[in-house]
Design an enzyme around this catalytic site. Structure first.
Site: not given
Length: 1362
Positions: A441, A698
């Protein structure tokens, strides 16, 4: 959540009810311009889906009437409760389910089968309890380990289910637990609360019933997102009494895993009101910058979207464990064949043996065939020790010991948070040494969620901590002197051009509420230099400029979005002049400049320097607008705003007209701080041939910027994006006409000499993961429409760039497609057949292409997509995968990967509770894999190879002895030697190897990551190594048996050992000494413990043998202890000792000689250039057109923002003028206590923002920024009596002085000015430099600043500070 492309965001939709079937047709209010494949797929699903999820507010009786079929005729409640159970077992299911899982191991089934055979007296050669007791011990050990892990899950579930929340009961809100929530309940949430279920937002105390949420724990995005209640509930539900009488009915889609999508309608008072994702608060979100909000539970428990994305718990097993299963099956078949061969020998020898040896009484009266059948099972039981139970028991202790070493490693202990490394699983340690792919991540895993205003460039001059000492002083003098127009306009732009909201808590305090940490850092930097954003209305913004309050009339706000990559504000200043202020990406701003001079060139050089430092940049520009020009533009803007079709595109063109002829002011550089050691860790992993993929929710620009920051990407890489990848794959499959002609491994010269990276998003993955999805989705092939729509929204400069890029890519995919066809990229003929559809073949080719890239970044992916990517690599690459993350959005990925690592970070402990290993920092992953993982792999492999060898070396003599015992299944060794051989006589050396063996030290392992490659290739234990161990053990048994037999042949007398017991003792002692010498040869890490293990093994043998062969025990039970003084008689003759020495020498010396010769002839390992090319290798002339030549430098633009805030501001929706909810009435009626649950009502722990400055901070004084209400708060400085205006407050190095603009860093000090002017340089401190540097914004909360005024005098330090 938020603005993921292709998901529709918070766009409004209408639902048209079709007849009375409760099915609704989805119809967008206006045509969408997104045109993405995933979006059109979602539309098709929605049109074909029935909206059968129906619930009524405040009516549990109504909602409980809905049932669904469970099993056969049984029914259960359709709507699940909010109770979460992530554990595998309960009290009733633990024993049967755990036994079911354990007997999936072939070895356990094998042992159970042998125990059953041993229970039959006709064929038993060993007592049944000799194997039954160890099997029970093994099952108990493994069951205890599983139980401990599951108890941790139960504890985590209990903590989550017992969280407090306020539920509307009757006419008041009472405190209840999360587990008490049901569909249809109305919930009250406060600031910093976590949303307990998927809620329909009904109202809030914010204007227009807005609610700000943080979704970093769901999608990894750090910017705040807003949700808004439907207008009808905002206007009607203005009191607790009205909420208690609210009986609205919600009809929506069934629960699903799509985080960015929701369609439904609210039926109330005979009218229907559309609902979409913009009205929904998802479970796991955190309420920010909103005092109170109210929601209706739509989905609860496992029906919520985040739980639908969490996946299921699957038992994980290592590669070696699965290999052992196959080897046990192979050994089983071998034992059957050997037993059959020996039984056939008995068939032919039985009659002859009985005729020659008449003294052998026939025990059985059965026929020869029957006796042969029984003899077969006798041999099978006798040889069953070839799969020793002790090996599996010792493996469990070895796993446990290596796990404890991980827990005890002080170099993986993170002192700031007091978090040590923890091995939560004890069965995967060896697999840590075989990892091929790491899926990480981004937010909170690679980064710290801290934004720092690091540098800036104004008028071509760079200001930052790396410049000469005079640079900061220059900027201060320029700001103070008010003579440099570029400096004034630069800070004025940062204070005006934004969507930050400000709230005045009291006369001395301002609180900033920003939608993104980037804007927080920029606005706070402007405040610190005297340009304080004070207030705003829908058509004005107030700024305190160096002590002077100025009100600007806002004429238009041109919002940021991912296509425009810029934001503009058109304002009229107090003097009446009109100015346009714009900030955005450099590639967009530079195309709109009126001229390019020296300032623009120096700014470009500064941007290139910022990009090399991996800072996130924005360019600032402005222009003055004539009144006539504005009037004409205003008319066109009004017309575009009133259009009913293509309104967004028309506004985009109008904005384009205004944003031309700009004058460049400068650029800002913000640092998205990485965690310590991230770059070094990634480089070290890459040298170890471990591929690192970044999977984040994102946006793409942010993910790419972090990729460069952590050195996952480099400037000389060719970055493939969606269009290029699609063209490459389509060219490959199209030219093949669906036929697979590639053979052999990929050895493409192109991929060897060109470093390639891949950047893809969630939309593209929707086209690739079809075969792994549980929900079948139609494959849409019309991709030309998508390209046209996307290109229609591109900027003019980008079209030119993409045209040149398309020319290069067209050459690339022609060349690469041809090469891939000849090198085997994609499926092999033998691996796939006609049954594989085009989706499967395309997936396989994509994974192969991605595997050849040096870096892969996947952005805008959901938690389920993260897990699907991991599953895709596991499916086609057959590599060991590791997933690492710190939030709930990473749980599914962690569960899917072969190894899951959870980071104990600020996003909670969900990832840790579902992980196999827990760490505090990403940098500890290097030591976990390269040191502990590799050591564990080496130890387990050596242990298994040695155990196979020693078992064969000692037990194969039973087979050779059978041909000399008439194939009667008589044991060669003494019974106690067989029973204790694996438990005492040879246990300690092999246990030492499994626990403490090291081929190189920890420091050397980190210096030479290339050593890790051996584990990835399974070099230390595989079928070949297993066959070598078999051959070695068989050769040792042959030497021990036949050399002894040859020496003792036709011998008699006192020194002869041709009798059965003496012969058995000589062979047993020769076997024990031979395998001990082998252990001495293979041990590389010698300590006192290893010497002690060998000496204790011999000591146990001597003590036990002396006791078992003693006369005292022989008198007690001659049948149990028949070998009276056998070893004593053998060892008392030197000639027999020479025979034993001869056996050991013949077994040891040839082996030692072969190993020395092999090491002398072995060539050094070739460099793995194919998998991990060196960073020094660049693309050569083989593919010169692959370089990006459209731009001379890389844009480091990355701005975390979401479209829509500007519209809220200009419409007045977001402003605090007349709240739609009577907050006083609502808050006054909440009951804050309950007889069953009375939690202490305290403020939730805030993630306090760190205001960091490049410079050493001294004592705290008034005016220091403090954390309050989740944001940054700076008190208004108190003006001392008689203080002259304009006088700077000086202090000792490191002191702080309050100022109009907040805090200013001057040569390592904090200084301010009285009355609004920045302070002159104060005394130089010992810290670092940085005038605009070090202004930090965290990932959460708001930012506050001090309104103008004088400076407070320094106060004396407190005793705590001293």
């Amino acid at each position: 959540m938020g603005d993921a492309p292709g998901r529709g965001g918070a766009q409004r939709r209408r639902l048209k009810k079709c007849g009375r079937s409760e099915k609704y047709e989805l119809r967008p209010e206006r045509p969408t311009s997104m045109g993405s494949l995933a979006y059109r797929e979602d539309l098709e699903e929605e049109k074909n889906s029935a909206f059968t999820w129906e619930l009524e507010a405040n009516s549990r009786d109504y909602n409980s009437q809905f049932k669904e079929k469970s099993f056969l005729c049984w029914q259960r409640r359709k709507y699940k409760s909010n109770v979460i159970h992530t554990a595998k077992y309960n009290v009733f299911s633990f024993l049967p389910l755990n036994l079911y899982e354990q007997f999936h191991r072939v070895s356990n089934l094998y042992f159970l089968f042998i125990i059953i055979l041993q229970g039959l007296p006709e064929i038993s050669t060993l007592p049944w309890f000799t194997l039954f007791v160890p099997l029970i011990c093994l099952l108990v050990i493994r069951a205890t380990r599983d139980l401990v892990d599951d108890i941790g899950r139960h504890r985590s579930d209990r903590i989550i289910n017992n969280r407090p929340c306020q539920i509307l009961v009757g006419k008041s809100f009472l405190w209840r637990k999360w587990e008490d929530l049901n569909v249809g309940d109305v919930v009250c949430l406060h600031k910093d609360n976590i949303v307990p279920a998927d809620l329909l937002l009904l109202a809030s105390t914010e204007p227009s019933s807005l609610c700000y949420v943080e979704t970093a724990d769901i999608d990894g995005e750090t910017n705040l997102k807003f949700r808004q209640a439907p207008p009808v509930t905002h206007h009607e539900l203005t009191s607790i009494r009205k909420m208690a009488s609210f009986q609205g009915k919600v009809v929506c889609e069934e629960p699903n895993s799509r985080l960015h999508h929701f369609v439904g309608c609210l039926e109330w008072n005979g009218r229907k009101h559309p609902l979409d994702i913009g009205n929904v608060l998802l479970r796991g979100c955190k309420v920010r910058n909103t005092d109170t909000c109210y929601g209706l539970v739509i989905y609860a428990g496992f029906d919520t979207k985040i739980m639908r994305n969490c996946g299921k718990i699957h038992p994980k097993r290592s590669r070696i464990d699965r290999l052992l299963n196959r080897l046990v099956a192979l050994i089983f078949l071998s034992l059957v064949l050997i037993s059959v061969a020996l039984s056939l020998g008995f068939w032919f020898k039985a009659k002859e043996f009985k005729a020659k040896h008449h003294y052998v009484s026939p025990r059985h009266v059965q026929s020869v065939a029957a006796e042969t059948f029984l003899t077969f099972w006798g041999f099978f039981i006798l040889l069953s020790v070839m799969v020793p139970m002790a090996m599996f028991i010792m493996v469990e202790f070895i796993y446990l010991g290596n796990s404890m070493f991980i827990n005890w490693d002080v170099q993986m202990y993170y002192e700031p948070q007091d978090v040590p490394a923890k091995a939560r699983s004890t069965s995967l340690n060896d697999q840590l040494g075989q990892v091929g792919y790491v899926f990480s991540d981004k937010t909170g895993t690679l980064t710290q969620n801290v934004m720092t205003f690091k540098k800036c460039c104004i008028g071509g001059i760079v200001y930052g901590p790396d410049d000469e000492e005079a640079a900061p002083c220059k900027l201060l003098r320029a700001v103070r002197g008010r003579t440099d127009e570029a400096v004034r306009e630069f800070w004025r732009l940062l204070a005006i051009c934004h969507t930050v909201m400000v709230q005045e808590k009291d006369p001395d305090q301002l609180v900033y509420q920003a939608a993104s940490p980037d804007e927080e850092a920029l606005v706070t930097a402007a405040r610190n230099f005297g340009y304080v954003f004070v207030a705003r209305t829908r058509d004005s913004i107030t700024v305190m400029e160096l002590g002077d309050e100025r009100v600007y009339q806002v004429l238009a706000m041109m919002d940021f979005n991912s296509m425009r990559k810029r934001m503009s504000v058109l304002v009229r200043n107090p003097e009446g002049a009109i100015y346009l202020y714009t900030k955005g990406a450099d590639v967009v701003i530079f195309e709109r400049l009126s001229k390019k001079g020296m300032t623009e060139w120096t700014t470009e050089e500064a941007l290139a320097s910022f990009a090399e430092e991996t800072l996130r940049t924005l360019c600032l520009a402005y222009k003055r607008v004539d009144e006539d020009t504005y009037e004409e533009w205003r008319q066109r803007h009004r017309e575009a705003s009133l259009r009913l079709q293509n309104r967004a595109h028309a506004l985009h063109q109008v904005y384009e007209e205004m944003e031309e002829g700009l004058q460049l002011l400068g650029a800002t550089a913000i640092e998205d701080r990485l965690q310590d050691g991230v770059c070094d860790t990634i480089q070290c992993l890459k040298q170890g041939n471990i591929k690192v993929w970044v999977l984040t929710g994102d946006k793409q620009e942010t993910a790419v910027n972090i990729g460069f920051a952590c050195q996952l990407l480099s400037e000389n890489m060719l970055i493939l994006e969606q269009k290029e990848i699609t063209r490459i794959l389509e060219a490959y499959w199209g030219s093949n006409d669906g036929l697979l002609a590639g053979q052999g491994p990929l050895q493409s010269r192109f991929l060897q000499q060109t470093k390639v990276a891949m950047v893809i998003n969630g939309e593209f993955l929707d086209q690739l993961l079809l075969s792994l999805r549980k929900e079948p989705r139609a494959l849409v092939r019309d991709e030309d429409v998508d390209v046209d729509v996307e290109e229609a929204w591109q900027e003019p400069g980008e079209r030119t760039t993409n045209f040149l890029r398309a020319q290069r890519v067209s050459l690339m995919w022609r060349t690469l497609g041809t090469q891939l066809r000849g090198t085997g990229l994609g499926p092999r003929v033998k691996d796939s057949g006609a049954r594989d559809g085009p989706e499967v073949r395309r997936e396989r080719a994509f994974v192969e292409l991605a595997a050849r890239c040096q870096a892969v970044i996947c952005c805008r992916v959901t938690p389920k997509q993260k897990a699907l990517i991991v599953a895709l690599v596991k499916k086609y690459q057959r590599a060991v995968t590791l997933a690492i993350g710190d939030g709930a959005n990473d749980v599914n990925m962690i569960k899917t990967a072969d190894i899951g690592v959870g980071l104990a970070g600020p996003e909670g402990m969900q990832a840790v509770q579902n992980s196999d290993y827990a760490l505090a920092q990403f940098c500890f992953l290097k030591r976990l894999l390269l040191v502990h993982g590799r050591w564990s792999y080496v130890r387990v492999c050596k242990f298994l190879r040695y155990f196979v060898y020693k078992t064969l070396a000692s037990m194969m003599a039973q087979v050779w002895f059978a041909s000399y015992s008439g194939f009667t299944a008589q044991p060669l060794y003494e019974g106690w030697f067989l029973a204790l051989f694996n438990l005492l006589f040879s246990t300690l050396p092999v246990l030492y190897i499994g626990l403490f063996e090291q081929d190189v030290s920890a420091e050397r392992s980190l210096e030479l990551p290339q050593l890790y490659i051996a584990g990835q290739k399974d070099e230390l234990f595989n079928y070949w190594v297993f066959l070598q161990a078999l051959a070695h053990g068989t050769a040792t048994s042959l030497v021990n048996f036949f050399v002894t037999l040859w020496v003792s042949h036709d011998s008699a007398g006192p020194t002869s050992f041709s009798d059965y017991q003496s012969f058995s003792a000589v062979v047993a002692l020769s076997s024990l000494l031979s395998i001990t010498m082998e252990a001495i040869l293979i041990i590389k890490y010698w300590t006192a413990l290893s010497v002690l293990a060998i000496l204790l093994s011999f000591g146990f043998y001597m003590v036990v043998t002396w006791g078992c062969q003693s006369f005292w025990l022989f008198q007690i039970s001659p049948e149990t202890f028949p070998f009276l003084y056998a070893d004593r008689n053998v060892l008392s003759h030197p000639s027999i000792l020479l025979v034993i020495l001869l056996n050991v020498s013949l077994n040891t010396l040839p082996t030692l000689a072969l190993r020395v010769i092999y090491q002398a002839l072995e060539k050094p390992r070739p460099k793995e250039v194919e998998e991990a090319p060196s960073e020094d290798i660049t693309a050569v002339e083989a593919a010169p057109y692959l370089r990006r030549e459209s731009r001379r430098r890389r844009s480091s633009y990355a701005f975390s923002h979401r479209e829509g805030y500007a519209e809220l501001i200009t419409q007045g929706t977001i402003l605090r003028r007349a709240p739609g909810v009577d907050s006083d009435m609502l808050m006054g009626q909440i009951i804050l206590c309950h007889e069953e649950l009375s939690p202490s009502i305290q403020e939730s722990p805030r993630c306090s923002r760190k205001m960091s400055f490049l410079g050493k901070t001294g004592h705290q004084h008034r005016g220091k920024v403090s954390s309050r209400d989740g944001g940054r708060a700076a008190r208004r400085p108190q003006i001392p009596a008689g203080s002259p205006r304009g006088l700077a407050v000086r202090g000792v190095p490191g002191e702080v002085a309050g100022g109009a603009g907040g805090l200013t860093v001057v040569q390592g000090e904090r200084a301010g000015a009285v009355g609004g002017s920045p302070a002159p340089p104060a005394a130089r401190g010992r810290g670092g430099q940085g005038v605009p540097c070090g202004v930090t914004a965290g990932a959460r909360g708001g930012r506050s600043g001090a309104r103008g005024g004088g400076a407070a005098p320094p106060r004396p330090p407190t005793p705590e500070e001293q």
